[in-house]
Design an enzyme around this catalytic site. Structure first.
Site, PDB file in Angstrom:
ATOM      1  NE  ARG A  63      -1.886  -1.435   3.562  1.00  0.00           N
ATOM      2  CZ  ARG A  63      -2.076  -0.996   4.809  1.00  0.00           C
ATOM      3  NH1 ARG A  63      -3.129  -0.284   5.117  1.00  0.00           N
ATOM      4  NH2 ARG A  63      -1.211  -1.295   5.760  1.00  0.00           N
ATOM      5  CG  ASN A 122      -3.648  -4.504   3.777  1.00  0.00           C
ATOM      6  OD1 ASN A 122      -3.196  -4.461   2.640  1.00  0.00           O
ATOM      7  ND2 ASN A 122      -2.868  -4.460   4.836  1.00  0.00           N
TER       8      ASN A 122
END
Length: 108
Positions: free
Chosen positions: A30, A48
């Site tokens: 990320r 996530n």
């Protein structure tokens, strides 16, 4: 991603909803996506999912910038092939309505 590029003009502004599957959690995915997206001028978000094996993102920018961001993520994580038995992959993607985001964020 050839599919994204072939869907219209490379300069069209698009937003895609993407699921990345595989070894994508616990590897800085990320944060790298945020950094690469900011460099590419792509807005949106990434987070996530609770299954521990999927990352969800929405990417908004020119068709070429979005496709290049996904390709850059693939190239960046290719270096870890020796440690992971399987690579991450784009599980699915689809165009969605523009949200006119002006930045890229990591969601929790």
């Amino acid at each position: 991603m050839d599919e994204i590029l072939s869907a219209g003009s490379t300069e069209d502004i698009i937003r895609v909803h993407v699921l990345f599957c595989g070894p994508v959690q616990g590897v800085g995915f990320r944060w790298n996506m945020q950094s690469f997206a900011e460099e590419a001028g792509v807005a949106g978000w990434v987070k996530n999912l609770p299954d521990g094996a999927t990352v969800e993102a929405e990417l908004e920018g020119t068709r070429i910038a979005v496709a290049q961001l996904i390709a850059r993520m693939d190239a960046h994580y290719e270096q870890f092939d020796a440690w992971f038995p399987s690579r991450f992959e784009v599980g699915s993607w689809r165009e969605v309505s523009l949200q006119h985001d002006t930045s890229f964020t990591v969601r929790r």
